[in-house]
Design a protein around this motif. Structure first.
Motif, PDB file in Angstrom:
ATOM      1  N   PRO A   2       0.818  -1.199   0.000  1.00 30.84           N
ATOM      2  CA  PRO A   2       0.000   0.000   0.000  1.00 30.84           C
ATOM      3  C   PRO A   2       0.854   1.253   0.000  1.00 30.84           C
ATOM      4  O   PRO A   2       1.928   1.282   0.588  1.00 30.84           O
ATOM      5  N   ARG A 160      -6.639  -6.363  -4.096  1.00 31.01           N
ATOM      6  CA  ARG A 160      -6.079  -6.700  -2.786  1.00 31.01           C
ATOM      7  C   ARG A 160      -7.024  -6.268  -1.671  1.00 31.01           C
ATOM      8  O   ARG A 160      -7.201  -6.982  -0.674  1.00 31.01           O
ATOM      9  N   HIS A 161      -7.636  -5.083  -1.832  1.00 29.30           N
ATOM     10  CA  HIS A 161      -8.584  -4.607  -0.827  1.00 29.30           C
ATOM     11  C   HIS A 161      -9.784  -5.545  -0.733  1.00 29.30           C
ATOM     12  O   HIS A 161     -10.234  -5.906   0.365  1.00 29.30           O
ATOM     13  N   GLY A 165      -7.385  -6.839   1.999  1.00 26.02           N
ATOM     14  CA  GLY A 165      -6.361  -5.832   2.215  1.00 26.02           C
ATOM     15  C   GLY A 165      -6.910  -4.551   2.802  1.00 26.02           C
ATOM     16  O   GLY A 165      -7.957  -4.541   3.454  1.00 26.02           O
ATOM     17  N   GLN A 166      -6.208  -3.454   2.532  1.00 24.69           N
ATOM     18  CA  GLN A 166      -6.547  -2.167   3.116  1.00 24.69           C
ATOM     19  C   GLN A 166      -6.987  -1.176   2.037  1.00 24.69           C
ATOM     20  O   GLN A 166      -6.688  -1.342   0.854  1.00 24.69           O
ATOM     21  N   LEU A 167      -7.674  -0.119   2.472  1.00 29.54           N
ATOM     22  CA  LEU A 167      -8.095   0.942   1.562  1.00 29.54           C
ATOM     23  C   LEU A 167      -6.893   1.598   0.878  1.00 29.54           C
ATOM     24  O   LEU A 167      -6.939   1.943  -0.304  1.00 29.54           O
ATOM     25  N   ASP A 169      -4.373   0.325  -0.190  1.00 33.62           N
ATOM     26  CA  ASP A 169      -3.813  -0.481  -1.279  1.00 33.62           C
ATOM     27  C   ASP A 169      -4.081   0.155  -2.637  1.00 33.62           C
ATOM     28  O   ASP A 169      -3.354  -0.108  -3.596  1.00 33.62           O
ATOM     29  N   TRP A 170      -5.160   0.952  -2.717  1.00 37.52           N
ATOM     30  CA  TRP A 170      -5.479   1.572  -4.012  1.00 37.52           C
ATOM     31  C   TRP A 170      -5.798   3.056  -3.938  1.00 37.52           C
ATOM     32  O   TRP A 170      -5.745   3.761  -4.955  1.00 37.52           O
TER      33      TRP A 170
END
Length: 225
Positions: A2, A160-161, A165-167, A169-170
């Motif tokens: 990220p 990925r999110h 994953g996490q915010l 990431d994008w």
């Protein structure tokens, strides 16, 4: 991985917006020349030969060479002159825009709508230099005008999110794209009401202010941390 939303990321959005404005200035006030879209210039450089448009091919090849020249010169300056100013490329971009504006004024004057080819070459050089503003381990870490790559990374980050994953990431890639798009939209609106020379001068002033901020404040503040 990220992208962290830090001061470097926020600065990249501003510089991406500047690249968008410059791209809009060149595209809307010329014969449709690209200064940010080197994929398109590469295709033009070769496909123009098959369409009996040698002038189009030559022009695209010159813009490609100018863009790469900006990258090379800015990288040399970064290695030898801007050791303590990692974002010094904005200074070189400003010089390129000053040259572009002066040449355009000499060739067409203050009120002409269209910008001839030669000033556009200087803008392409400046965009190439601007893309070296963010370097990590000797490689560009945030390409400001490479929208295709940014969208690919954003798409991968979204995946990925969605997969746990996490915010972030994008989100960083989206905001970088949004900065470029916003710059293009702003440049488009401005192009409707001003001449080519006036738009180049405005972009030069904005770039000079950004360069002053990054060179004298942002870089110095970062070194103190």
């Amino acid at each position: 991985m990220p992208q962290p939303i830090d001061s470097e990321a926020r600065l990249s959005w501003v510089l991406a917006g500047l690249a968008g404005v410059l791209g809009a200035a060149a595209f809307t006030h010329s014969a449709g020349y690209f200064v940010t879209f080197m994929t398109g210039n590469t295709e033009r450089a070769f496909l123009g030969l098959f369409q009996d448009k040698a002038w189009l091919a030559v022009g695209a090849a010159i813009l490609l060479a100018s863009f790469v020249g900006g990258v090379v010169i800015a990288s040399l300056c970064r290695r030898h002159l801007w050791v303590n100013h990692p974002h010094g490329a904005t200074v070189l971009t400003t010089f390129a825009l000053v040259a572009s504006t002066v040449v355009d004024l000499v060739m067409r004057g203050w009120t002409a709508h269209d910008v001839p080819f030669v000033p556009i070459v200087f803008v392409a050089f400046g965009i190439g230099a601007l893309n070296t503003s963010f370097v990590k381990d000797g490689e560009v870490s945030i390409p400001l005008s490479y929208v295709t790559g940014t969208l690919v990374k954003m798409g991968q980050g979204i995946e990925r999110h969605l997969s746990g994953g996490q915010l972030n990431d994008w989100l960083g890639y989206f905001l970088l794209w949004a900065g470029f798009a916003a710059g293009a939209v702003i440049g488009g609106f401005i192009s409707v009401v001003v001449s080519g020379s006036q738009m180049l001068l405005g972009a030069t002033v904005v770039c000079a202010l950004t360069a002053g901020y990054t060179y004298f404040y942002f870089d110095g503040h970062a070194l103190l941390k």
